[in-house]
Design an enzyme around this catalytic site. Structure first.
Site, PDB file in Angstrom:
ATOM      1  N   SER A 121       0.829  -1.209   0.000  1.00  0.00           N
ATOM      2  CA  SER A 121       0.000   0.000   0.000  1.00  0.00           C
ATOM      3  C   SER A 121       0.852   1.244   0.000  1.00  0.00           C
ATOM      4  O   SER A 121       0.372   2.321  -0.315  1.00  0.00           O
ATOM      5  CB  SER A 121      -0.846   0.056   1.269  1.00  0.00           C
ATOM      6  OG  SER A 121      -1.530  -1.131   1.469  1.00  0.00           O
ATOM      7  N   HIS A 142      -2.215  -3.088  -6.559  1.00  0.00           N
ATOM      8  CA  HIS A 142      -2.768  -2.724  -5.253  1.00  0.00           C
ATOM      9  C   HIS A 142      -4.284  -2.848  -5.251  1.00  0.00           C
ATOM     10  O   HIS A 142      -4.996  -2.029  -5.833  1.00  0.00           O
ATOM     11  CB  HIS A 142      -2.325  -1.287  -4.900  1.00  0.00           C
ATOM     12  CG  HIS A 142      -2.790  -0.846  -3.562  1.00  0.00           C
ATOM     13  ND1 HIS A 142      -3.399   0.354  -3.333  1.00  0.00           N
ATOM     14  CD2 HIS A 142      -2.738  -1.473  -2.363  1.00  0.00           C
ATOM     15  CE1 HIS A 142      -3.712   0.449  -2.063  1.00  0.00           C
ATOM     16  NE2 HIS A 142      -3.320  -0.637  -1.450  1.00  0.00           N
ATOM     17  N   GLU A 154      -4.901  -0.316  -8.273  1.00  0.00           N
ATOM     18  CA  GLU A 154      -3.881   0.633  -8.691  1.00  0.00           C
ATOM     19  C   GLU A 154      -2.704  -0.180  -9.235  1.00  0.00           C
ATOM     20  O   GLU A 154      -2.130  -0.998  -8.514  1.00  0.00           O
ATOM     21  CB  GLU A 154      -3.453   1.509  -7.511  1.00  0.00           C
ATOM     22  CG  GLU A 154      -4.533   2.506  -7.118  1.00  0.00           C
ATOM     23  CD  GLU A 154      -4.221   3.287  -5.853  1.00  0.00           C
ATOM     24  OE1 GLU A 154      -4.656   4.437  -5.753  1.00  0.00           O
ATOM     25  OE2 GLU A 154      -3.552   2.742  -4.946  1.00  0.00           O
ATOM     26  N   ASN A 192      -4.726   5.750  -1.092  1.00  0.00           N
ATOM     27  CA  ASN A 192      -4.247   5.759   0.292  1.00  0.00           C
ATOM     28  C   ASN A 192      -3.606   7.081   0.677  1.00  0.00           C
ATOM     29  O   ASN A 192      -3.684   7.512   1.824  1.00  0.00           O
ATOM     30  CB  ASN A 192      -3.244   4.632   0.523  1.00  0.00           C
ATOM     31  CG  ASN A 192      -3.948   3.303   0.696  1.00  0.00           C
ATOM     32  OD1 ASN A 192      -5.170   3.257   0.787  1.00  0.00           O
ATOM     33  ND2 ASN A 192      -3.193   2.228   0.737  1.00  0.00           N
TER      34      ASN A 192
HETATM   35  N1  LIG Z   1      -5.536  -4.323   4.870  1.00  0.00           N
HETATM   36  C1  LIG Z   1      -5.839  -3.555   3.852  1.00  0.00           C
HETATM   37  O1  LIG Z   1      -6.877  -2.924   3.848  1.00  0.00           O
HETATM   38  C2  LIG Z   1      -4.906  -3.494   2.667  1.00  0.00           C
HETATM   39  C3  LIG Z   1      -5.389  -2.984   1.460  1.00  0.00           C
HETATM   40  C4  LIG Z   1      -4.568  -2.983   0.334  1.00  0.00           C
HETATM   41  C5  LIG Z   1      -3.274  -3.450   0.439  1.00  0.00           C
HETATM   42  N2  LIG Z   1      -2.808  -3.903   1.645  1.00  0.00           N
HETATM   43  C6  LIG Z   1      -1.432  -4.424   1.672  1.00  0.00           C
HETATM   44  O2  LIG Z   1      -1.505  -5.828   1.533  1.00  0.00           O
HETATM   45  C7  LIG Z   1      -0.426  -6.442   2.212  1.00  0.00           C
HETATM   46  C8  LIG Z   1      -0.964  -7.459   3.203  1.00  0.00           C
HETATM   47  O3  LIG Z   1      -1.764  -6.783   4.172  1.00  0.00           O
HETATM   48  P1  LIG Z   1      -2.886  -7.535   4.999  1.00  0.00           P
HETATM   49  O4  LIG Z   1      -3.754  -6.483   5.584  1.00  0.00           O
HETATM   50  O5  LIG Z   1      -3.502  -8.595   4.170  1.00  0.00           O
HETATM   51  O6  LIG Z   1      -2.010  -8.162   6.178  1.00  0.00           O
HETATM   52  P2  LIG Z   1      -2.364  -9.422   7.115  1.00  0.00           P
HETATM   53  O7  LIG Z   1      -1.513  -9.258   8.320  1.00  0.00           O
HETATM   54  O8  LIG Z   1      -3.830  -9.555   7.293  1.00  0.00           O
HETATM   55  O9  LIG Z   1      -1.872 -10.686   6.239  1.00  0.00           O
HETATM   56  C9  LIG Z   1      -0.542 -10.956   5.928  1.00  0.00           C
HETATM   57  C10 LIG Z   1      -0.385 -12.470   5.743  1.00  0.00           C
HETATM   58  O10 LIG Z   1       0.904 -12.734   5.245  1.00  0.00           O
HETATM   59  C11 LIG Z   1       1.364 -13.951   5.854  1.00  0.00           C
HETATM   60  N3  LIG Z   1       2.817 -14.049   5.785  1.00  0.00           N
HETATM   61  C12 LIG Z   1       3.733 -13.443   6.561  1.00  0.00           C
HETATM   62  N4  LIG Z   1       4.983 -13.823   6.175  1.00  0.00           N
HETATM   63  C13 LIG Z   1       4.848 -14.682   5.142  1.00  0.00           C
HETATM   64  C14 LIG Z   1       5.762 -15.424   4.333  1.00  0.00           C
HETATM   65  N5  LIG Z   1       7.063 -15.329   4.522  1.00  0.00           N
HETATM   66  N6  LIG Z   1       5.262 -16.210   3.363  1.00  0.00           N
HETATM   67  C15 LIG Z   1       3.928 -16.311   3.150  1.00  0.00           C
HETATM   68  N7  LIG Z   1       3.008 -15.640   3.905  1.00  0.00           N
HETATM   69  C16 LIG Z   1       3.460 -14.818   4.880  1.00  0.00           C
HETATM   70  C17 LIG Z   1       0.835 -13.833   7.267  1.00  0.00           C
HETATM   71  O11 LIG Z   1       0.804 -15.109   7.879  1.00  0.00           O
HETATM   72  C18 LIG Z   1      -0.560 -13.233   7.053  1.00  0.00           C
HETATM   73  O12 LIG Z   1      -1.530 -14.218   6.884  1.00  0.00           O
HETATM   74  C19 LIG Z   1       0.358  -5.327   2.860  1.00  0.00           C
HETATM   75  O13 LIG Z   1       1.410  -4.964   2.001  1.00  0.00           O
HETATM   76  C20 LIG Z   1      -0.662  -4.219   2.945  1.00  0.00           C
HETATM   77  O14 LIG Z   1      -0.089  -2.938   2.989  1.00  0.00           O
HETATM   78  C21 LIG Z   1      -3.610  -3.965   2.741  1.00  0.00           C
END
Ligand SMILES: NC(=O)c1ccc[n+]([C@@H]2O[C@H](COP(=O)([O-])OP(=O)(O)OC[C@H]3O[C@@H](n4cnc5c(N)ncnc54)[C@H](O)[C@@H]3O)[C@@H](O)[C@H]2O)c1
Length: 603
Positions: A121, A142, A154, A192
């Site tokens: 993000s 994204h 995005e 964002n």
């Molecule tokens: N939450 C949102 O609203 C949102 C929206 C758009 C983008 N993002 C981006 O998406 C990405 C993930 O965010 P999220 O909110 O889903 O986080 P989250 O914490 O809910 O999920 C992350 C997942 O990655 C897994 N993980 C960690 N290390 C790993 C590895 N080495 N190999 C495989 N899996 C692994 C974790 O176990 C977890 O299940 C981030 O970069 C975030 O900025 C988040």
């Protein structure tokens, strides 16, 4: 020729990754989902089960389709299982080192022709890409939360991303029913960048106890038509993710508005990460559940039955003014059964106000919102007068005259002389300090702000503004009256912009700054907020409706009160106002309202 995609890898099956895997599997792609270990894998599978179960319950997916969807997904803990993936989307936590390490590993696993995408993000896609030997095949993809619902993607192009890769990512985004917007690699991208300053500001309001979490959220939903309030949205995003995004944005922008509000870090450290842990700003039934349950901060539901209703003391209401707001407020009170004395300057204006109320009530009858008898009753409760003396018996007086301090102060001094003791004196000002009006009277305890929104008959939100001098009883009466009007009151302190404008206008101003920086076009920014965040209007569409002069005046007030450098009005906004491009009312603002609806501000 467009590339063929068969197998899509998704790394990380958390809040976002699980949704992204679902999006691809629903469109018929084979998906390989990778997690860090078996426990997390089971949890990721659980996310997908919950989400598709909900779709089945709502009739959007059949049970057979759900089974087929799962048949298309391989769940694994081995990154090596991505060896046949044509595209990998990484969605692990927002930490640069982790992402770089995963990209370096992926680079050695997938075929040289495969595309590697990150769902980051805020982190630099360029920095992630150079962890591989082939940065030209790396792009940002994204998605927005919840990924199966929100249409925006995005697509982030770095300076080295191969244009063919960008085109392929755009094309696959379209194939899974999304709307791609291609942009450069800058922290926060479009949505964002605009969203998180606003979310962080809402957290500061909550942290400063300026208003309750429920009131902050209701204000933005009802005042701006947003699908969720900011604190509920942060719980959905995940407070840990939000913290990382803000932190990265701050490090890049050095804009204090992006410096994460201290309470965010505390909550993350304490394990209150939002829906995913079952506790964030709100408490949830269980981890990953969307259902809010009451906790210690939940306001009591209604008054005890035997408590006296503080609204009882109000029977007759005075309304002063003859503009849009006054007319709307008169109608609201009359429809709710109050006797209304309205005062305008001169008999001619009194007649015009009545005619405007009649027109509006007639429209409601035509639209089937009220019966003819209700209209006649409401009209029967109206008494117009050119003299403020006729307010002497009112239990509540609401002032809605021109937004000028000296005019309003003089009016409140007159109320003080005329109105009977104990009457509540209210102002509907949107930007002046209520306490300045209170101090024009000898009874500041009886003065309160009642900030209605336009159009008053249909907008449910009312901001009830307490000054440092407002008595509890006065505030309680104002709240009770709002409930009788079937409005949704929220309580806030006497600060510039109250809740809604203080959160809304800096966001609009930021959008103007983004446009001025030539990062994206007005249409792309408008679309990003509508399609990515579910906003009813984009910032430029809204600015054109509000009026650029009005927006500039509000932004200046906010800047003067908070002295926050990030609140300084965008120079482009000032220039457009100087040029007379005030928005729809002038036929031109950010968009041109001649025969073509095009961006006027592309420069
Ligand atoms: N939450 C949102 O609203 C949102 C929206 C758009 C983008 N993002 C981006 O998406 C990405 C993930 O965010 P999220 O909110 O889903 O986080 P989250 O914490 O809910 O999920 C992350 C997942 O990655 C897994 N993980 C960690 N290390 C790993 C590895 N080495 N190999 C495989 N899996 C692994 C974790 O176990 C977890 O299940 C981030 O970069 C975030 O900025 C988040």
């Amino acid at each position: 020729m467009a590339r063929e995609f068969t197998t899509i890898g998704v790394v990380g099956l958390g809040t976002m990754g699980a949704g992204i895997a679902e999006v691809f599997a629903r469109s018929g792609f084979r998906v390989v989902g990778v997690e860090q270990n078996d426990d997390w894998l089971a949890r990721g599978r659980g996310h997908l089960e919950h989400s598709t179960d909900r779709a089945v319950k709502r009739g959007k997916l059949s049970e057979g389709e759900q089974r087929e969807l799962f048949d298309r997904i391989t769940f694994t803990t081995a990154l090596a299982d991505l060896k046949d993936a044509d595209l990998v989307v990484e969605a692990v936590p927002e930490h640069l080192d982790l992402k770089r390490q995963i990209f370096a590993e992926l680079d050695a696993i997938v075929p040289e022709t495969s595309i590697l995408a990150t769902n980051t993000s805020s982190l630099s896609v360029t920095e992630i890409s150079v962890a591989t030997h082939h940065p030209a095949r790396v792009a940002g993809m994204h998605f927005f939360n919840p990924a199966p619902v929100l249409k925006l993607v995005e697509v982030v192009r770095t300076v080295v991303t191969d244009p063919a890769v960008v085109a392929d990512v755009e094309s696959i985004a379209r194939r899974v029913g999304k709307t791609p917007v291609v942009i450069g690699d800058k922290a926060g991208f479009i949505a964002n960048k605009l969203l998180f300053g606003y979310l962080n500001h809402a957290v500061s309001m909550y942290e400063g106890k300026y208003a309750t979490r429920e009131d902050i959220d209701a204000a933005m939903r009802l005042g701006c038509g947003l699908p969720m309030g900011p604190l509920a949205l942060l719980d959905l995003i995940g407070l840990d993710t939000a913290y990382e995004i803000l932190d990265t944005m701050y490090r890049q922008s050095r804009d204090r508005l992006h410096a994460p509000a201290p309470i965010l870090k505390q909550m993350v450290t304490a394990g209150l990460r939002g829906r995913k842990t079952g506790r964030g700003f709100y408490a949830y039934e269980a981890p990953d559940s969307p259902t809010v349950v009451p906790d210690a901060l939940t306001p009591p539901n209604g008054e005890p039955e035997d408590a006296p209703d503080p609204g009882e003391r109000v029977r007759t209401v005075g309304v002063v003014g003859s503009g849009t707001m006054a007319v709307g407020i008169i109608e609201v009170f009359a429809r709710a059964g109050y006797d209304v004395v309205y005062v305008a300057r001169g008999t001619e204006k009194v007649g015009r106000v009545r005619a405007a109320v009649e027109r509006s009530l007639d429209k409601s009858v035509l639209r089937g919102k009220i019966e003819e008898a209700n209209r006649d009753d409401a009209l029967g409760r109206l008494t117009g007068s050119p003299s403020l003396d006729d307010l002497s018996d009112c239990d509540l007086v609401v002032e809605a005259v021109v937004e000028e301090l000296s005019v309003k102060q003089a009016l409140f001094a007159t109320f003080d002389e005329i109105c009977k003791p104990g009457s509540v004196l209210a102002t509907t000002t949107s930007s002046l300090p209520v306490v300045e009006l209170a101090m024009a009277t000898s009874r500041p305890a009886d003065v309160v702000g009642l900030h209605f929104f336009n159009p008053a008959p249909s907008m449910r939100l009312v901001e009830v503004v307490r000054t440092v001098a407002t008595a509890d009883e006065t505030a309680a009466t104002a709240l009770a009256v709002c409930h009788r009007l079937e409005k949704h009151p929220v309580v806030c302190g006497d600060r510039a912009g109250f809740i809604v404008n203080a959160l809304l206008f800096p966001y609009l101003n930021d959008a103007v700054k983004m446009l001025d920086a030539n990062y994206a076009s007005a249409d792309d920014i408008d679309n990003a907020m509508k399609v990515g965040c579910g906003y009813p209007m984009g910032p430029f569409e809204l600015l054109d409706v509000v009026g650029l002069d009005v927006a500039l005046a509000i932004q200046r007030t906010l800047y003067q009160e908070f002295r926050e450098p990030g609140f300084a009005p965008a120079p482009l906004l000032e220039h457009l106002v100087t040029a007379g491009y005030l928005g729809r009312k002038a036929g031109r603002g950010f968009h041109d309202y001649g025969d073509r609806l095009t961006s006027a501000a592309s420069h």
